[in-house]
Design an enzyme around this catalytic site. Sequence first.
Site, PDB file in Angstrom:
ATOM      1  N   LYS A  49       0.842  -1.211   0.000  1.00 41.20           N
ATOM      2  CA  LYS A  49       0.000   0.000   0.000  1.00 41.20           C
ATOM      3  C   LYS A  49       0.869   1.250   0.000  1.00 41.20           C
ATOM      4  CE  LYS A  49      -0.244  -0.198   5.056  1.00 41.20           C
ATOM      5  NZ  LYS A  49      -1.061  -0.656   6.211  1.00 41.20           N
ATOM      6  N   TYR A  97      14.567  30.118   7.812  1.00 44.10           N
ATOM      7  CA  TYR A  97      13.442  30.877   8.369  1.00 44.10           C
ATOM      8  C   TYR A  97      13.482  30.921   9.890  1.00 44.10           C
ATOM      9  CZ  TYR A  97      11.334  30.439   3.714  1.00 44.10           C
ATOM     10  OH  TYR A  97      11.073  30.492   2.369  1.00 44.10           O
TER      11      TYR A  97
HETATM   12  C1  LIG Z   1      -0.313  -1.677   6.822  1.00 42.83           C
HETATM   13  C2  LIG Z   1      -0.942  -2.929   7.266  1.00 42.83           C
HETATM   14  C3  LIG Z   1      -0.174  -4.093   7.473  1.00 42.83           C
HETATM   15  C4  LIG Z   1       1.333  -4.110   7.420  1.00 42.83           C
HETATM   16  O1  LIG Z   1       1.820  -3.582   8.637  1.00 42.83           O
HETATM   17  P1  LIG Z   1       3.401  -3.589   8.930  1.00 42.83           P
HETATM   18  O2  LIG Z   1       3.496  -3.231  10.363  1.00 42.83           O
HETATM   19  O3  LIG Z   1       3.990  -2.563   8.028  1.00 42.83           O
HETATM   20  O4  LIG Z   1       3.865  -4.953   8.627  1.00 42.83           O
HETATM   21  C5  LIG Z   1      -0.847  -5.271   7.763  1.00 42.83           C
HETATM   22  N1  LIG Z   1      -2.183  -5.299   7.864  1.00 42.83           N
HETATM   23  C6  LIG Z   1      -2.947  -4.202   7.702  1.00 42.83           C
HETATM   24  C7  LIG Z   1      -4.407  -4.303   7.848  1.00 42.83           C
HETATM   25  C8  LIG Z   1      -2.353  -2.981   7.415  1.00 42.83           C
HETATM   26  O5  LIG Z   1      -3.117  -1.885   7.276  1.00 42.83           O
END
Ligand SMILES: *Cc1c(COP(=O)(O)O)cnc(C)c1O
Length: 385
Positions: free
Chosen positions: A39, A271
């Site tokens: 993702k 800044y």
């Molecule tokens: C993002 C996510 C993962 C992966 O989590 P990590 O800690 O990066 O391994 C697994 N399951 C769900 C539902 C997620 O949203």
Amino acid sequence: MNQNAPFRARAEIDLAALRDNVRALRARAPRAAVMAVVKSDGYGHGMVPCAKAALAAGATWLGTATPEEALALRAAGIDARVLCWLWTPGGPWREAVEADVDMGVSDPWALGEVVRAAREAGRTARIQLKADTGLGRSGCQPADWASLVAEARAAEATGSVRVTGLWSHFACADEPGHPSIAAQLSVFRDLVAYAEKEGIEPEVRHIANSPATLSLPETHLDLVRTGIAMYGISPSPELGTPADFGLRPVMTLKVSVALVKGVPAGHGVSYGHHYITDTETALGLVPVGYADGIPRHASGRGPVLVGGAWRRVAGRVAMDQFVVDLGPDGAARVQEGDVAVLFGPGDRGEPTAEDWAEAADTIAYEIVTRIGARVTRVHLNELDG
Ligand SMILES: *Cc1c(COP(=O)(O)O)cnc(C)c1O
């Protein structure tokens, strides 16, 4: 792409490291399938190349948050199983059904939309019922599970859906010994047992994310959903370093120094003048800023390897640039076009994403994921084809 071409800012993505990380995770969860979570553009690493590398190393599922991400994997010609879980009303259910994507379902509204889409498509949709075993985010509350299961069974009976999975997500898997871990696992086992008693025959039952995969073997079940660990980053420093788990960070962020110039003592920098030079010195301009995902919260703190030494951000991180104080002899050691390494695996003297997380009071997940679209991704060690 010419890897020696000049650049302003680039994120080198070592796909050989990613493949090795997937193999290390498979070895840690030998009886479970690995779902590579890609993702958010593969946590900033580039979704499609990372998905392909993970599959080449033995992952058999891909996980995305949004259906659009899942459909982008299909559009890239990837035909592995894909689960996506973050739906909103009116989402592209029909497209996802037709693309053979597995869909996370937490609630009757979503089940209703997927059933309608499946009927319209004339196909059986694959859904995975998600339980809220204690995270308090998405997922079906235990009190509502019986009715969700009943509705899913009824939809299965009409041929519009098939329940391919039962799953949940941990709240505190990165805190070893946290009492919620055992509690969530126990609730999950009960909810799975109930659904199976009611006739659901899931292919996969799953609850483990990266920290659970690395440290809680009893949670591996049929499949582990690994995100951050696959990118070579430890889910939390308390759990261990990447090397402790046989993992290697995949992303190296390099920036070409845009300007080196001498300034007198007492010169304000960036800044708000939160940094004032204490001697006559050389300043180096690093042309990335918060628009590129460099956290403004790391102002005054974020580390950079440049000219063979660690330098810290001097003053504020601006939208497109920040400054480092190279010291009185800096101009002799650093010139325009030299590479400043913001973070990488850490074994060539450079800082790591974890160092930036500490500097910005956040987690390394956020550091890599927020690296912006203006930073070119260069994928190294890609397999042919
Ligand atoms: C993002 C996510 C993962 C992966 O989590 P990590 O800690 O990066 O391994 C697994 N399951 C769900 C539902 C997620 O949203």
